[in-house]
Design an enzyme around this catalytic site. Structure first.
Site, PDB file in Angstrom:
ATOM      1  N   SER A  24      39.148 103.859  97.498  1.00 29.76           N
ATOM      2  CA  SER A  24      39.932 104.879  98.196  1.00 29.76           C
ATOM      3  C   SER A  24      40.175 104.522  99.659  1.00 29.76           C
ATOM      4  CB  SER A  24      39.235 106.237  98.095  1.00 29.76           C
ATOM      5  OG  SER A  24      37.900 106.159  98.562  1.00 29.76           O
ATOM      6  N   ARG A  33      39.499 105.989 106.940  1.00 28.97           N
ATOM      7  CA  ARG A  33      40.264 105.234 105.948  1.00 28.97           C
ATOM      8  C   ARG A  33      41.375 104.445 106.629  1.00 28.97           C
ATOM      9  NH1 ARG A  33      40.184 108.454 100.344  1.00 28.97           N
ATOM     10  NH2 ARG A  33      38.488 109.907 100.785  1.00 28.97           N
ATOM     11  N   LYS A  45      30.188 117.128 107.610  1.00 31.63           N
ATOM     12  CA  LYS A  45      29.353 116.018 107.136  1.00 31.63           C
ATOM     13  C   LYS A  45      28.155 115.847 108.072  1.00 31.63           C
ATOM     14  CE  LYS A  45      32.085 112.413 107.077  1.00 31.63           C
ATOM     15  NZ  LYS A  45      32.547 111.045 106.735  1.00 31.63           N
ATOM     16  N   SER A  76      38.423 115.014 106.044  1.00 32.89           N
ATOM     17  CA  SER A  76      39.056 113.723 105.809  1.00 32.89           C
ATOM     18  C   SER A  76      40.575 113.876 105.702  1.00 32.89           C
ATOM     19  CB  SER A  76      38.459 113.058 104.564  1.00 32.89           C
ATOM     20  OG  SER A  76      38.887 111.732 104.426  1.00 32.89           O
TER      21      SER A  76
END
Length: 547
Positions: A394, A311, A158, A148
């Site tokens: 987040s 994100r 992941k 990330s």
């Protein structure tokens, strides 16, 4: 208040840049010691993460984890293709190759990106859901090689099962245990072929992740409205895996969009240092986003994604939006604009995301589903359509298509960036202006997170807490109304505690990926009340750890 490093917001000096040759050499030549807990495979809230230099992310880890994934597939009759992707971290390329060697040796049909393109996390999730739609057999799953927004020295791994999202705890616990069993036996039972043999195998097939993702965007966003608005958009991929997506999006949908930075470099030398002086590609940090903030006057709206693109960071003409603020605006917009979503379709939020979303839900008559930290908890809700929107503080979120089908069940940075453009195109206001209007109606919270070191003793105490163990009667002077150690939405343990009043709350939990304890606080009565909440939270923690 946290101390801000003197290098924060500045481009890193040469001596701060990661020594990539040393990092890569360590990946192949250093070996973890499975007798040391810190060097074993450990799946936190976002998979296994570590660094080759610390013996926590080496080739042996990836051999073991990938073989464990293959074993899991076999034990659960998952026999469709596996979508494999990775981001732009240096260790991602090495781990991608290692994983491919093991997958092919185990007879797995692997779909990799065309021409070696980097692959965004949401593109993997979308590909899995697209393949599995309408199928009952031959189901696909995926692996994403990414840490990330972590610093350049880190690597991550992941696993996403056939529901497309991050694997739930039962699965990751199984994979973790199985992988560590392999490590303890020095991986002698791991199947592998050479990379050359893997690359030549008929089991490996190229897949156009970019086209599959870009072509379907009009199913989930009003791309025509964005184009018609003529909004001048800027985007900084921060040297990450969203880079291959943006130009095709601009061309297909005729957007006035400029990619302001097309560089990819594993040192991430073009990303300003974060608040602690470290290089961290966090698109919600005003320090890491300093270069894009300096350009905000050139665009109606600008945005960025972290390296694996799960994100979002939204820059309006006035600010980099606080993630909680933007998520509030996104929920307000989506649940008024998506007319085909069921009236029972709810707002999903983690227990530490702003309570403004609870107020939005009440205002719109929508259920609010609170879950523990980690996007994996939203997967069944997005997959089934019980939640139209799932989000965490987040800066991670995703939402349903116009027809209520799931778009992605993992966090989707580009989707949330483009939603900001849809919001502005349809309302004529920036997301910042809309949030200001919502605070006039629903209250103006102040939210702050503090971090403290956390050892195993701290983690054990927090995870064993029960509501009756918390003796607080007031919070910042207001009566305590609720004490939670399990999330109300799914009754899953939160790994800590949340204490609420009608005017604010605090929550304490250990991080799933770092050796820190996170203390979240929010006040709806101004800064003085926030400080009072924080004092109560600190006093509570000190008393707890003395026991």
């Amino acid at each position: 208040m946290p101390i801000v490093h003197t290098d924060a917001g500045k481009l890193p000096a040469a001596d701060k840049l990661e020594k990539i040759p040393a990092l890569m050499s360590a990946y192949y030549t250093e070996f973890p010691n499975p007798e040391l807990p810190e060097q074993r495979v450990s799946f936190g809230t976002s998979g296994h993460r570590g660094s080759s230099l610390a013996h926590t992310f080496n080739e042996e880890h990836i051999y073991a984890i990938t073989q464990a994934v293959c074993d899991y597939r076999g034990a659960n009759a998952i026999d469709g293709p596996l979508f494999l992707g990775g981001d732009t971290h240096a260790l991602s390329e090495a781990a991608f190759r290692t994983a491919l060697e093991v997958l092919v040796a185990n007879g797995v049909h692997v779909k990799i990106s065309k021409n070696g393109e980097y692959t965004a996390t949401p593109a993997i999730s979308h590909a899995i859901l697209k393949w599995n739609a309408g199928r009952k057999t031959g189901l696909a799953d995926g692996i994403i090689i990414t840490p990330s927004h972590n610093p350049p020295r880190d690597g991550g791994f992941k696993y996403n099962p056939p529901n497309g999202g991050p694997a739930e705890t039962d699965i990751t616990s199984w994979i973790e245990k199985t992988a560590n069993d392999y490590l303890e036996k020095r991986n002698r039972d791991v199947r592998q072929v050479s990379l050359r043999e893997a690359r030549k195998s008929a089991l490996v097939e190229e897949y156009d992740y970019t086209a599959a993702y870009v072509d379907d965007l009009e199913k989930v966003l009003d791309m025509a409205a964005i184009a018609a608005s003529g909004l001048k958009l800027g985007v900084d991929p921060l040297g990450g895996a969203s880079l291959p997506l943006w130009q095709p999006i601009a061309e297909k949908y005729r957007l006035n969009l400029t990619v302001v930075n097309k560089e990819v470099d594993p040192t991430f030398r073009f990303v300003p240092c974060d608040k602690d002086g470290q290089i961290r590609m966090d698109c919600s940090s005003p320090y890491a986003m300093n270069r894009l903030l300096e350009m905000r006057g050139q665009f109606d709206l600008a945005f960025a994604c972290d390296p694996d693109s799960d994100r979002h960071g939204i820059v309006t003409p006035t600010e980099l939006m606080n993630p909680n603020h933007y998520l509030t605006v996104a929920a307000w917009h989506l649940f008024r604009e998506r007319k085909n979503w069921s009236p029972e379709c709810g707002i999903g939020k983690t227990i530490v995301t702003s309570a403004m979303l609870n107020r939005i839900g009440k205002e719109l008559g929508r259920p609010v589903v609170e879950v523990p930290v980690g996007f994996k908890w939203f997967v069944p809700y997005l997959f089934s359509g019980r939640c139209g929107f799932g989000c965490e503080e987040s800066a991670g979120a995703s939402f349903l298509c116009f027809d209520s089908s799931p778009w992605s069940t993992d966090k989707d940075g580009p989707l949330m960036c483009l939603l900001a453009a849809e919001i502005m195109a349809k309302s004529g206001k920036s997301p910042s202006e809309i949030y200001a209007g919502l605070t006039e109606k629903l209250g103006a919270p102040i939210y702050q997170r503090m971090d403290a070191p956390a050892d195993d003793h701290t983690r054990k105490i927090l995870k064993s807490l029960r509501p009756e163990d918390v003796k607080l009667k007031t919070l910042g002077g207001s009566p305590v109304t609720l004490v939670e150690t399990r999330a109300s939405g799914n009754d899953a343990p939160i790994g800590g505690v949340k204490v609420s009043s009608n005017d604010g709350w605090f929550a304490v939990r250990p991080s799933g990926t770092e050796a820190i304890c996170k203390v979240y606080t929010e006040s709806f009565k101004g800064k003085d009340y926030l400080l009072a909440i924080q004092k109560d939270a600190i006093d509570f923690m000190e008393a707890l750890l003395k026991k």
